[in-house]
Scaffold this motif. Structure first.
Motif, PDB file in Angstrom:
ATOM      1  N   ARG A  43       0.825  -1.204   0.000  1.00 32.88           N
ATOM      2  CA  ARG A  43       0.000   0.000   0.000  1.00 32.88           C
ATOM      3  C   ARG A  43       0.862   1.258   0.000  1.00 32.88           C
ATOM      4  O   ARG A  43       0.542   2.240  -0.681  1.00 32.88           O
ATOM      5  CB  ARG A  43      -0.945  -0.019   1.200  1.00 32.88           C
ATOM      6  N   ILE A  44       1.946   1.245   0.770  1.00 33.10           N
ATOM      7  CA  ILE A  44       2.857   2.398   0.794  1.00 33.10           C
ATOM      8  C   ILE A  44       3.476   2.594  -0.590  1.00 33.10           C
ATOM      9  O   ILE A  44       3.545   3.716  -1.108  1.00 33.10           O
ATOM     10  CB  ILE A  44       3.942   2.227   1.881  1.00 33.10           C
ATOM     11  N   ALA A  46       2.288   1.658  -3.518  1.00 29.00           N
ATOM     12  CA  ALA A  46       1.254   2.126  -4.445  1.00 29.00           C
ATOM     13  C   ALA A  46       0.942   3.603  -4.208  1.00 29.00           C
ATOM     14  O   ALA A  46       0.791   4.376  -5.163  1.00 29.00           O
ATOM     15  CB  ALA A  46      -0.005   1.277  -4.296  1.00 29.00           C
ATOM     16  N   HIS A  47       0.859   4.002  -2.947  1.00 29.91           N
ATOM     17  CA  HIS A  47       0.556   5.395  -2.618  1.00 29.91           C
ATOM     18  C   HIS A  47       1.677   6.313  -3.117  1.00 29.91           C
ATOM     19  O   HIS A  47       1.416   7.389  -3.670  1.00 29.91           O
ATOM     20  CB  HIS A  47       0.342   5.531  -1.106  1.00 29.91           C
ATOM     21  N   GLU A  50       1.300   6.707  -6.836  1.00 29.66           N
ATOM     22  CA  GLU A  50       0.162   7.582  -7.156  1.00 29.66           C
ATOM     23  C   GLU A  50       0.519   9.059  -6.984  1.00 29.66           C
ATOM     24  O   GLU A  50       0.023   9.912  -7.717  1.00 29.66           O
ATOM     25  CB  GLU A  50      -1.035   7.256  -6.259  1.00 29.66           C
ATOM     26  N   LEU A  51       1.365   9.346  -6.005  1.00 31.79           N
ATOM     27  CA  LEU A  51       1.746  10.733  -5.728  1.00 31.79           C
ATOM     28  C   LEU A  51       2.963  11.193  -6.543  1.00 31.79           C
ATOM     29  O   LEU A  51       3.392  12.344  -6.424  1.00 31.79           O
ATOM     30  CB  LEU A  51       2.028  10.906  -4.229  1.00 31.79           C
ATOM     31  N   ILE A  90       6.022   8.589   3.859  1.00 30.07           N
ATOM     32  CA  ILE A  90       4.672   8.043   3.696  1.00 30.07           C
ATOM     33  C   ILE A  90       4.494   6.935   4.718  1.00 30.07           C
ATOM     34  O   ILE A  90       5.304   6.007   4.794  1.00 30.07           O
ATOM     35  CB  ILE A  90       4.454   7.511   2.264  1.00 30.07           C
ATOM     36  N   PRO A  92       1.147   4.696   6.977  1.00 29.03           N
ATOM     37  CA  PRO A  92      -0.299   4.469   6.958  1.00 29.03           C
ATOM     38  C   PRO A  92      -1.112   5.442   7.823  1.00 29.03           C
ATOM     39  O   PRO A  92      -2.165   5.899   7.408  1.00 29.03           O
ATOM     40  CB  PRO A  92      -0.451   3.030   7.445  1.00 29.03           C
ATOM     41  N   MET A 121      -1.654   7.858   4.886  1.00 31.15           N
ATOM     42  CA  MET A 121      -2.444   7.239   3.827  1.00 31.15           C
ATOM     43  C   MET A 121      -3.935   7.236   4.154  1.00 31.15           C
ATOM     44  O   MET A 121      -4.749   7.065   3.280  1.00 31.15           O
ATOM     45  CB  MET A 121      -1.954   5.817   3.569  1.00 31.15           C
ATOM     46  N   ARG A 122      -4.296   7.399   5.410  1.00 29.08           N
ATOM     47  CA  ARG A 122      -5.724   7.440   5.756  1.00 29.08           C
ATOM     48  C   ARG A 122      -5.968   8.485   6.796  1.00 29.08           C
ATOM     49  O   ARG A 122      -5.148   9.033   7.385  1.00 29.08           O
ATOM     50  CB  ARG A 122      -6.230   6.105   6.237  1.00 29.08           C
TER      51      ARG A 122
END
Length: 122
Positions: A43-44, A46-47, A50-51, A90, A92, A121-122
């Motif tokens: 997830r990190i 992917a984030h 995306e950025l 980055i 979570p 991330m959230r």
């Protein structure tokens, strides 16, 4: 690691200005969490993509309890942020810096004082 505040100038990173900005990833594994470390790492990554960040590898992972400065990976993260002029971390959530709100804010302030923004991330 002590004495960073007294340093007047940081060394210039040789890759500064070339390619996408580099971010670090950090997470802390806790008891009772349902999401595995590899899932959080994915997830990190992917984030970061995306950025528009290139992600410094490896993602820093702490698996022991304690305040941020008592955790090995967090201390190494601080060194990398300082030495390589990393401008973004980055993670979570704030919990990954510390379960204790005051400690988490202190860890975030330390990173910010090194010129590193923290993205949750959230």
């Amino acid at each position: 690691m002590t004495g960073r505040a007294e340093r007047s100038a940081r060394p210039q990173h040789p890759a500064a200005g070339s390619g996408p900005p580099i971010a670090c990833g950090y997470l802390r594994r806790g008891e009772g969490k349902r999401v595995s470390v590899p899932q959080l790492q994915q997830r990190i990554m992917a984030h970061a993509r995306e950025l528009g960040f290139a992600l410094y590898h490896p993602i820093f992972v702490d698996t022991v309890p304690g305040s941020p400065l008592q955790r090995n990976a967090f201390r190494v993260l601080l060194d990398v942020v300082w030495e390589l002029h990393i401008t973004t971390l980055i993670t979570p959530s704030l919990w990954h810096l510390s379960q204790d709100d005051a400690e988490a804010r202190q860890a975030r302030r330390r990173l910010t004082s090194y010129g590193c923004d923290v993205i949750f991330m959230r």
